[in-house]
Write a protein that holds these residues in place. Structure first.
Motif, short mmCIF file in Angstrom:
data_model
loop_
_atom_site.label_atom_id
_atom_site.label_comp_id
_atom_site.label_asym_id
_atom_site.label_seq_id
_atom_site.Cartn_x
_atom_site.Cartn_y
_atom_site.Cartn_z
N ILE A 13 39.21 58.86 44.22
CA ILE A 13 39.88 58.91 42.44
C ILE A 13 39.77 57.59 42.33
O ILE A 13 39.17 56.54 41.67
CB ILE A 13 41.30 59.63 41.98
N GLU A 14 40.71 56.90 43.11
CA GLU A 14 40.98 55.05 42.59
C GLU A 14 38.99 55.11 43.47
O GLU A 14 38.61 53.61 42.29
CB GLU A 14 41.62 54.80 43.84
N LEU A 15 38.69 54.63 43.68
CA LEU A 15 36.98 54.49 44.08
C LEU A 15 36.30 54.61 42.92
O LEU A 15 35.22 53.89 42.35
CB LEU A 15 36.28 55.26 45.64
N TYR A 16 36.46 56.29 41.79
CA TYR A 16 35.93 56.25 40.62
C TYR A 16 36.10 55.72 39.49
O TYR A 16 35.16 54.87 38.89
CB TYR A 16 35.84 58.07 40.82
N ILE A 17 37.92 55.38 39.88
CA ILE A 17 38.31 55.03 38.78
C ILE A 17 37.46 53.22 38.95
O ILE A 17 36.68 52.68 37.51
CB ILE A 17 39.65 54.52 38.97
N ALA A 18 37.09 53.12 40.26
CA ALA A 18 36.81 51.35 40.16
C ALA A 18 34.86 51.53 39.75
O ALA A 18 34.70 49.98 39.40
CB ALA A 18 36.98 50.57 41.67
N GLN A 19 34.37 52.18 40.50
CA GLN A 19 32.99 52.29 39.49
C GLN A 19 33.12 52.39 37.78
O GLN A 19 32.11 51.18 37.81
CB GLN A 19 32.01 53.51 40.35
N GLU A 20 33.76 53.00 37.55
CA GLU A 20 33.73 53.52 36.37
C GLU A 20 33.77 52.08 35.20
O GLU A 20 33.71 51.02 33.96
CB GLU A 20 34.85 54.17 35.98
N ARG A 21 34.81 51.15 36.54
CA ARG A 21 35.42 49.59 35.36
C ARG A 21 34.61 48.43 36.07
O ARG A 21 34.34 47.80 35.15
CB ARG A 21 36.78 48.91 36.61
N LEU A 22 33.45 49.00 36.70
CA LEU A 22 32.28 47.67 37.57
C LEU A 22 31.01 48.31 36.31
O LEU A 22 30.71 47.22 35.87
CB LEU A 22 31.63 48.29 38.74
N ARG A 23 30.99 49.16 35.63
CA ARG A 23 30.14 49.98 34.92
C ARG A 23 30.31 49.26 33.32
O ARG A 23 29.73 48.58 33.17
CB ARG A 23 30.02 51.19 34.68
N GLN A 24 31.12 49.55 33.41
CA GLN A 24 32.50 48.93 31.51
C GLN A 24 31.69 47.43 32.10
O GLN A 24 32.04 47.26 30.97
CB GLN A 24 33.47 49.28 31.14
N ALA A 25 32.55 47.00 33.00
CA ALA A 25 32.18 45.74 33.09
C ALA A 25 31.32 45.23 32.83
O ALA A 25 30.21 44.04 32.56
CB ALA A 25 33.02 44.85 33.97
N ARG A 26 29.93 45.64 33.08
CA ARG A 26 28.69 45.72 33.21
C ARG A 26 27.71 45.39 31.83
O ARG A 26 26.96 44.70 32.04
CB ARG A 26 27.16 46.43 34.47
N TYR A 27 28.48 46.94 32.08
CA TYR A 27 27.58 46.43 30.42
C TYR A 27 28.32 45.99 29.02
O TYR A 27 28.42 45.21 28.08
CB TYR A 27 28.22 47.72 29.81
N SER A 28 29.48 45.32 29.56
CA SER A 28 29.71 44.21 28.41
C SER A 28 28.99 42.62 28.76
O SER A 28 28.99 42.75 28.04
CB SER A 28 31.74 44.10 29.19
N PHE A 29 29.58 42.76 30.18
CA PHE A 29 28.73 41.31 30.24
C PHE A 29 26.94 41.36 29.58
O PHE A 29 26.84 40.46 28.81
CB PHE A 29 28.25 41.31 31.90
N ASN A 30 26.30 42.57 30.08
CA ASN A 30 25.30 42.96 28.70
C ASN A 30 25.08 42.60 27.66
O ASN A 30 24.04 41.87 26.72
CB ASN A 30 24.33 43.78 29.64
N LEU A 31 25.78 43.04 26.81
CA LEU A 31 26.48 43.48 25.03
C LEU A 31 26.17 41.82 25.33
O LEU A 31 26.06 41.03 24.10
CB LEU A 31 27.35 44.39 24.96
N SER A 32 27.27 40.78 26.15
CA SER A 32 27.77 39.47 25.72
C SER A 32 26.72 38.88 25.72
O SER A 32 26.07 37.43 24.73
CB SER A 32 28.98 39.33 26.44
N LEU A 33 25.47 39.30 26.80
CA LEU A 33 24.78 38.49 26.73
C LEU A 33 23.83 38.68 25.60
O LEU A 33 23.43 37.38 24.88
CB LEU A 33 23.61 38.69 28.27
#
Length: 94
Positions: A13-33
């Motif tokens: 479950i922690e791995l899934y949460i970490a992967q979701e955080r990474l996905r959201q961070a990636r999308y936020s970074f791309n949106l910011s760019l």
């Protein structure tokens, strides 16, 4: 083929949460760019309008570009903070 369900252990479950955080961070970074790029071009248009003696329109465009730039910086910082949190969580597990 194994049809047994995979148990959702605490670490899974922690791995899934970490992967979701990474996905959201990636999308936020791309949106910011993308938003930063758009902000840059809006600022250029504002500068062009100011130079062509259309001061009110240029001021509005330049102010819009500046406001967007500030928000983009905040989005990038939030994405970076999420990545830092994921890294801390992974270090704490090990």
């Amino acid at each position: 083929m194994n049809n047994e369900p995979i148990p959702n252990t605490h670490s899974t479950i922690e791995l899934y949460i970490a992967q979701e955080r990474l996905r959201q961070a990636r999308y936020s970074f791309n949106l910011s760019l993308v938003a930063t790029t758009l902000s840059f071009f809006i600022g250029l248009i504002g500068a062009g309008l100011i130079l062509s003696n259309q001061v009110p329109e240029g001021t509005v465009a330049a102010a819009g570009g500046l406001a967007t730039s500030i928000r983009c910086i905040q989005l990038a910082k939030d994405a970076n903070d999420r990545l830092d949190k994921v890294l801390e969580d992974i270090k704490d597990e090990n």
